[in-house]
Enzyme design. Structure first.
Site, mmCIF file in Angstrom:
data_model
loop_
_atom_site.group_PDB
_atom_site.id
_atom_site.type_symbol
_atom_site.label_atom_id
_atom_site.label_comp_id
_atom_site.label_asym_id
_atom_site.label_seq_id
_atom_site.Cartn_x
_atom_site.Cartn_y
_atom_site.Cartn_z
ATOM 1 N N ASP A 88 -1.824 -21.884 -64.409
ATOM 2 C CA ASP A 88 -1.587 -21.561 -63.007
ATOM 3 C C ASP A 88 -2.410 -20.328 -62.644
ATOM 4 O O ASP A 88 -2.277 -19.275 -63.267
ATOM 5 C CB ASP A 88 -0.100 -21.290 -62.789
ATOM 6 C CG ASP A 88 0.264 -21.146 -61.317
ATOM 7 O OD1 ASP A 88 -0.649 -21.125 -60.468
ATOM 8 O OD2 ASP A 88 1.466 -21.048 -61.018
ATOM 9 N N HIS A 95 -2.521 -19.219 -59.302
ATOM 10 C CA HIS A 95 -1.871 -18.576 -58.156
ATOM 11 C C HIS A 95 -2.836 -18.277 -57.010
ATOM 12 O O HIS A 95 -2.567 -17.390 -56.193
ATOM 13 C CB HIS A 95 -1.204 -17.260 -58.596
ATOM 14 C CG HIS A 95 0.268 -17.369 -58.828
ATOM 15 N ND1 HIS A 95 1.205 -17.048 -57.883
ATOM 16 C CD2 HIS A 95 0.968 -17.788 -59.908
ATOM 17 C CE1 HIS A 95 2.416 -17.234 -58.368
ATOM 18 N NE2 HIS A 95 2.305 -17.705 -59.601
ATOM 19 N N GLU A 100 -3.933 -25.114 -61.836
ATOM 20 C CA GLU A 100 -3.156 -25.063 -60.595
ATOM 21 C C GLU A 100 -3.651 -23.946 -59.696
ATOM 22 O O GLU A 100 -3.789 -22.804 -60.133
ATOM 23 C CB GLU A 100 -1.673 -24.856 -60.931
ATOM 24 C CG GLU A 100 -0.767 -24.750 -59.741
ATOM 25 C CD GLU A 100 0.689 -24.616 -60.148
ATOM 26 O OE1 GLU A 100 1.467 -24.020 -59.376
ATOM 27 O OE2 GLU A 100 1.060 -25.106 -61.245
ATOM 28 N N GLU A 132 1.944 -26.004 -53.840
ATOM 29 C CA GLU A 132 3.113 -25.182 -53.554
ATOM 30 C C GLU A 132 2.992 -24.473 -52.213
ATOM 31 O O GLU A 132 3.998 -24.068 -51.638
ATOM 32 C CB GLU A 132 3.364 -24.159 -54.667
ATOM 33 C CG GLU A 132 2.333 -23.064 -54.780
ATOM 34 C CD GLU A 132 2.659 -22.098 -55.898
ATOM 35 O OE1 GLU A 132 3.576 -21.267 -55.719
ATOM 36 O OE2 GLU A 132 2.011 -22.156 -56.952
ATOM 37 N N HIS A 173 6.548 -28.977 -57.742
ATOM 38 C CA HIS A 173 6.612 -27.552 -58.033
ATOM 39 C C HIS A 173 8.068 -27.110 -57.961
ATOM 40 O O HIS A 173 8.788 -27.482 -57.051
ATOM 41 C CB HIS A 173 5.776 -26.821 -56.973
ATOM 42 C CG HIS A 173 5.680 -25.354 -57.147
ATOM 43 N ND1 HIS A 173 6.492 -24.468 -56.480
ATOM 44 C CD2 HIS A 173 4.841 -24.599 -57.883
ATOM 45 C CE1 HIS A 173 6.150 -23.233 -56.805
ATOM 46 N NE2 HIS A 173 5.166 -23.278 -57.657
#
Length: 385
Positions: free
Chosen positions: A185, A187, A211, A237, A287
């Protein structure tokens, strides 16, 4: 004599630790359903949105779930976005819970029935600033997990040093050496000048997915990266409706969609997103780094969705420590048991979660004020968290 139609009589919100927002809907005839409208860092805004939700839905037939969804989404004039769709999500989950409980069946039965017996899951390792992830991966294996997810980078500059890339490759390699599968991930902390370098560096380690390698605002960049790398790219997300996802599908910019069932309009909207993804041969992996009601909703949708791939689980996630964990407010934690890297399809009526209502009400008397940290670089510039 015809039986009177039940009506929604009460809608309550409960901000509970560590950063969750539970929703309780009760009908005039005493039927109760629970949902989760968690929007991390913006709980107060979602609670405010429930003023309009109550005005629209008190007195509404709880069985008319799709009508309630359309009513909240279309008649507010201003549509979409995380706050409004998180509020809708919490109510939507609660209405599915009520309807399925009335009928004495799990929610997935109302979605067409299960297409699998168990659901692959993964858990988080490390924290916002990842370190010592190999030991954490081994601990997750001991818990029964066969896959994990880790943060790829700490805060990153638009153009950063090769040492940062090397450190990521080393950490990822340590986790892969344990034999466990791992998603990475980012972010949205990586910007275009660094994204291809990072994807090329991690590609030989065959992660499950990357991600949010860049922010999902940048669909053109996402499409370029999808044509560049063999690493499956995941987004979702920070996408909140089927309209937000449409450009990613049309541009071939995504391999795995990750809508959050507490951000993206609940069970109803995420079912539609999953169906859209299937037409583009894209996997569905909800998510869910948040609470038990959101996870239960994910499990029901995943159970009935052909292109479901894997489910995120917040058990033991760093955000929960030390005050709370996934099952703290749940009376039947066994529904989230891990075996062979999977969870069972829920079998109890409704969402299947038995909430400790007294504990929820007591905890909500002191609402949390969770905020993500503000990160700055060495020169004082704001960084993506």
């Amino acid at each position: 004599m015809s039986q009177s139609v039940d009506r929604i009589g009460r809608i309550e919100c409960f901000p509970v630790l560590p950063r969750w927002l539970f929703v309780r809907v009760e009908t005039d005839q005493g039927a109760i359903g629970w949902g989760e409208a968690t929007l991390e860092g913006h709980g107060e805004a979602v609670i405010g949105a429930f003023e309009a939700v109550r005005d629209r839905l008190i007195g509404h037939d709880p069985d008319r779930i799709e009508d309630a969804w359309q009513l909240l989404h279309r008649l507010g004039f201003y549509r979409g976005g995380p706050v409004l769709l998180s509020a809708i999500a919490g109510v939507d989950q609660a209405l599915w819970d009520i309807k399925a409980r009335k009928l004495g069946v799990p929610v997935h039965q109302l979605l067409g029935g299960r297409v699998r017996d168990r659901l692959p899951v993964y858990a988080w390792i490390g924290g916002d600033r990842p370190a010592d992830v190999a030991a954490a991966a081994a601990a997750r294996q001991a818990q029964g997990f066969a896959a994990v997810k880790m943060n790829g980078t700490e805060d990153l500059d638009w153009l950063d040093s090769s040492a940062r890339v090397d450190a990521l490759v080393e950490r990822l390699g340590q986790v892969r050496a344990t034999g466990i599968d791992v998603g990475v991930d980012f972010h949205g902390r990586v910007h275009r000048p660094m994204a291809r370098t990072i994807l090329r560096a991690i590609e030989p380690l065959t992660p499950l997915f990357a991600e949010e390698i860049v922010l999902s605002d940048n669909v053109d960049v996402a499409a370029q990266l999808a044509g560049f790398t063999a690493v499956p790219l995941a987004w979702g997300e920070r996408l909140y409706s089927r309209w937000d996802y449409r450009a990613f599908f049309e541009r071939g910019a995504v391999d795995i969609v990750q809508p959050d069932l507490s951000h993206a309009g609940g069970i109803s909207e995420c079912r539609r997103i999953a169906a859209m993804a299937e037409t583009y041969d894209v996997a569905f992996a909800p998510h869910c780094p948040i609470g038990p009601l959101a996870l239960a909703a994910c499990l029901h949708v995943g159970a009935a969705t052909p292109n479901f791939a894997i489910q995120e689980v917040s058990m033991g996630i760093h955000y929960n420590a030390p005050s709370q964990d996934l099952t703290t407010l749940v009376r039947n934690p066994e529904m989230f048991a891990i075996e062979g890297g999977t969870m069972a399809v829920p079998s109890l009526p409704g969402l299947g979660v038995e909430i400790d209502e007294a504990a929820v009400r007591d905890m909500a008397k002191t609402p949390h004020r969770w905020r993500n940290p503000a990160w700055r670089g060495p020169n004082g510039d704001l960084r993506e968290w």
